[in-house]
Motif scaffolding. Sequence first.
Motif, short mmCIF file in Angstrom:
data_model
loop_
_atom_site.label_atom_id
_atom_site.label_comp_id
_atom_site.label_asym_id
_atom_site.label_seq_id
_atom_site.Cartn_x
_atom_site.Cartn_y
_atom_site.Cartn_z
N ILE A 1 0.84 -1.21 0.00
CA ILE A 1 0.00 0.00 0.00
C ILE A 1 0.87 1.26 0.00
CG2 ILE A 1 -1.72 1.31 1.30
CD1 ILE A 1 -2.86 -1.30 2.26
N GLU A 2 1.96 1.23 0.73
CA GLU A 2 2.87 2.38 0.74
C GLU A 2 3.44 2.63 -0.65
OE1 GLU A 2 5.71 1.56 3.79
OE2 GLU A 2 4.38 2.20 5.41
N ASP A 3 3.74 1.56 -1.39
CA ASP A 3 4.21 1.72 -2.77
C ASP A 3 3.13 2.39 -3.63
OD1 ASP A 3 6.59 0.51 -2.14
OD2 ASP A 3 6.02 -1.48 -2.87
N ILE A 4 1.89 2.00 -3.43
CA ILE A 4 0.78 2.63 -4.16
C ILE A 4 0.71 4.12 -3.85
CG2 ILE A 4 -1.73 2.71 -4.42
CD1 ILE A 4 -1.78 -0.28 -3.81
N ALA A 5 0.85 4.46 -2.58
CA ALA A 5 0.76 5.87 -2.17
C ALA A 5 1.89 6.69 -2.79
CB ALA A 5 0.81 5.97 -0.65
N ARG A 6 3.08 6.13 -2.88
CA ARG A 6 4.21 6.85 -3.50
C ARG A 6 3.96 7.08 -4.99
NH1 ARG A 6 6.97 3.06 -0.22
NH2 ARG A 6 7.86 4.05 1.65
N ILE A 7 3.42 6.07 -5.66
CA ILE A 7 3.12 6.20 -7.09
C ILE A 7 2.05 7.27 -7.30
CG2 ILE A 7 2.20 5.01 -9.10
CD1 ILE A 7 3.44 2.41 -7.88
#
Length: 493
Positions: free
Chosen positions: A383-389
């Motif tokens: 989810i953190e990767d999604i937020a960064r993208i």
Amino acid sequence: RTNIYTDTDRNYRFYNGNQWEGAKLGDVEPVQKNFIKAIVKYKVSVVHDNLYAINYSSMNYENTAFRKAAERYCDLLNGYAARVWEQDKMDYKGRRITKDAAINDEGILYIDFDMDKMQPVNEILKKNDVYYGNENSDEIQSQPYILIRKRMPVANAMDFALDHGMSEKKLDMIRPDNDTFEESGEAAKIEVDDMVTIVYKMYKQNGTVHFSIATRWVDIATDVDTGLSIYPIAHFNWEEKEGSARGEGEVRYLIPNQIEVNRTEVRRVLTVKYQAYPQKVVDITKVQNPAALNTVGGVIKTNGQTVDDVHKVVGTIPPAQMSPDVRELQESLIQTTRDLAGAGDTATGQVNPESASGRAILAVQQASQAPMTEQKESYKNFIEDIARIDLEYIIAYAEDGLDVEETVVDPMSGEEIVQIVNVPQTALQQLKATVKVDVTPKGVYDRFAQEQTIENLLLNGMFSAQRVAEFKAYVDALDDDSVAPKMKLEEIV
């Protein structure tokens, strides 16, 4: 070379219950006891026993004058992220990705951006449709390139090509094909309309992500600069596998046990069918009407013989006794497999709620779910990767700034109103936001414990305006995965 296509079909087939594919059984019914689905469903539910929320926080410590504005912008971005999460049904999509990872090693999300709505669009991809330049590394951002394969009707592909700037003269080069071998799932290999395969290639050049799109016979787009510094792809591996980008799922190594359980079940059924009931033995030469043997209350006529000893004409073979070892072996195999997979009776909550308190049951469940910590942390990182993208897209494409909603109190009426606030692109670039994911448990007994926590806070007067600072300190001290509903308490603050 790694049998990724046949392996995918097999994993989903066994999960869905089609476990006798290819077996020659004759008139034997393909009975089975599908414990694979029960294990997967339980483990997926454990990962999603929590509510997840994206939380941006400012890391811009150099510019102290901007610090206060940065905190406000982060609060606005958090509200924006929450609305996008809800509108795009990300709780549902997240569960599907977790399920894909549990069944078939890896769940993948591709993130596009809707320029009209100025918000990300999340698309679930199957493991079969993504190819990494380095299949030995699970680090997405280190890949030299990534290929994404999509199947779509030819008419849709033509519209897609025109939207991406291809000339109408080349539309005839978009031709249907029969390349369905790579499709995930056996049903996907049966197509109604003429379909065509489209391939994206993403790669990094001069610090930004570029992409090209092509079919077999024609390029749709070449070397398009997205302006992003990271690949817009996030994946969730169920468990790390040394030297593999794909990870290791739950199903593959349960299949041999499942096959043996099913074989034992069929043997038990056949034993019952042929030996568990008494069978008649008849001297047919001494019976005039054999059909009466199968008629309840029927009269059996002999061919002139006396019937002083009826057992000389008609007899029965008593049913054979089946060894209890067969059933014990089967049940032991199922139970041991579930226990070793961390999905036994205790883990799945087989506790009498009438003889234990909510917190006690919660403690038992949490202890039994400890082996799932790795998957929970991996999903949180996903989810953190999604937020960064998402943030990358906003910074790259919000040339006129990002319009977000802010709830304020009307000084005249004292009522809360929603106003639109524009966050300038320069402020977004300067923000240097980091991402963390807030977690709140949501199980049945978690909710009971949460209600008790809120009730205790209310009775202790913690919700009064005079104790806001004290209450805020308490909330800040809570762990992200605390039983207390941290996200709700932050809203109250």
